[in-house]
Enzyme design. Sequence first.
Site, mmCIF file in Angstrom:
data_model
loop_
_atom_site.group_PDB
_atom_site.id
_atom_site.type_symbol
_atom_site.label_atom_id
_atom_site.label_comp_id
_atom_site.label_asym_id
_atom_site.label_seq_id
_atom_site.Cartn_x
_atom_site.Cartn_y
_atom_site.Cartn_z
ATOM 1 N N VAL A 1 -0.675 -10.168 -0.444
ATOM 2 C CA VAL A 1 -2.136 -10.285 -0.357
ATOM 3 C C VAL A 1 -2.836 -8.981 -0.768
ATOM 4 O O VAL A 1 -3.905 -9.002 -1.387
ATOM 5 C CB VAL A 1 -2.569 -10.741 1.067
ATOM 6 C CG1 VAL A 1 -2.260 -9.683 2.117
ATOM 7 C CG2 VAL A 1 -4.050 -11.084 1.087
ATOM 8 N N CYS B 1 10.779 4.795 -3.623
ATOM 9 C CA CYS B 1 10.379 3.754 -4.560
ATOM 10 C C CYS B 1 9.013 4.092 -5.161
ATOM 11 O O CYS B 1 8.786 3.908 -6.355
ATOM 12 C CB CYS B 1 10.337 2.422 -3.833
ATOM 13 S SG CYS B 1 9.917 1.060 -4.902
ATOM 14 N N CYS C 1 11.836 -1.883 -0.208
ATOM 15 C CA CYS C 1 10.780 -1.902 -1.208
ATOM 16 C C CYS C 1 11.189 -2.763 -2.409
ATOM 17 O O CYS C 1 12.106 -2.408 -3.143
ATOM 18 C CB CYS C 1 10.536 -0.465 -1.660
ATOM 19 S SG CYS C 1 9.557 -0.350 -3.128
#
Length: 395
Positions: free
Chosen positions: A12, A100, A200
Amino acid sequence: MKKVVVGLSGGVDSSVTAYLLKEQGYEVIGLFMKNWHDDSVTISDECPWLDDSNDAMLVAEKLEIPFQTVDLSEQYKERIVDYMFNEYERGRTPNPDVLCNREIKFDVFMKIALSLGADYVATGHYCRKDEFEKDGKTIYKLLAGKDQNKDQSYFLCQLTQEQLAKTLFPIGELQKSEVRRIASEQGLITADKKDSQGLCFIGKVRLPDFLQQKLKPKEGVIVEVPANTEIFSEEKVDFDSKIEELRYLSKKYQYQSSLGKIVGKHQGAHYFTKGQRKGLAVGGTPEPLFVIDTDVEENVIYTGQGKNHPGIYRKALFINTEEIHWVRKDLSLKADQEMNVKARIRYRQPLQEATLYQTENGMYIVFQEPQASITEGQFVAWYLEDELIGSGVIS
């Protein structure tokens, strides 16, 4: 119209990021990063990245923006996964999310975006950016997100001025509830999607399962060290110099099996990390056992009873020179300088009062209050007010 590439993850936050930028008049391109498809390290039967990339594509369709997928799995394996295995083997606990961001999103991914002619890269991180002029140069500030529960500045603690210059964080001013409301009002498929809880971009994976693919199980013993053991006794020490005191404060306790009793067995010290309580499978103690240290050489886990066990706490930590990183290079310390800051040693930890001491061969951070489970390999980040100005790897 400036061009922005948004890292659409299928969640989202990045969906609303893309929507807001389009509303602000940017030319927006959605890019999904595929970071994993190594079936030799089967993580689970689920394939979350496929669902995520479909969701990202549907969001791009809804927003009427171009969309494509980039495969970064080779770089991800090399820079994140191999590094993680290597760190765990050494008995350190890396933070894959910080890595990451540093190695993939704001390096490999950013270079791809800029090669597509983008002016900026945008991500759905809860943090903010500010800038000001100093000696004719623009200096960028990395600020905490407005939503205190979601502030993700810690995960970006290794970013550089060059990376910040090219980055936008459109949702940094918003609360999570507002982000969900916007997604819902715009009919985005990700509006009610749960936040991902995996590594991640690899998705749903339990770290021990993941590590077992490469680090073979090896049986060892769990030793319980009593709280009244002599090594924990507070001795009065006179120091000849500040450095001597800093060394003393940041020193690890030296454990050996003879200091306690064997209370159980484990399948590999490298699967455990300091402060861990779950997974020890040792019962019958008045208070739960916590990991106070791991010895990967001897394959021994040292534990203590209760979360107030003295072995859990330390007042200071050390960072080697090559692992000190200043987001604000203009504020960096020279040898023998010090600075009062607020610092955290893990994501979502409330900020702690601390002092940085820069020496010739590294930096000491001394906290006002002793800290629980200072863990080698993790990142410590330090702040002035709500600005993250630097970070380092705990050594």
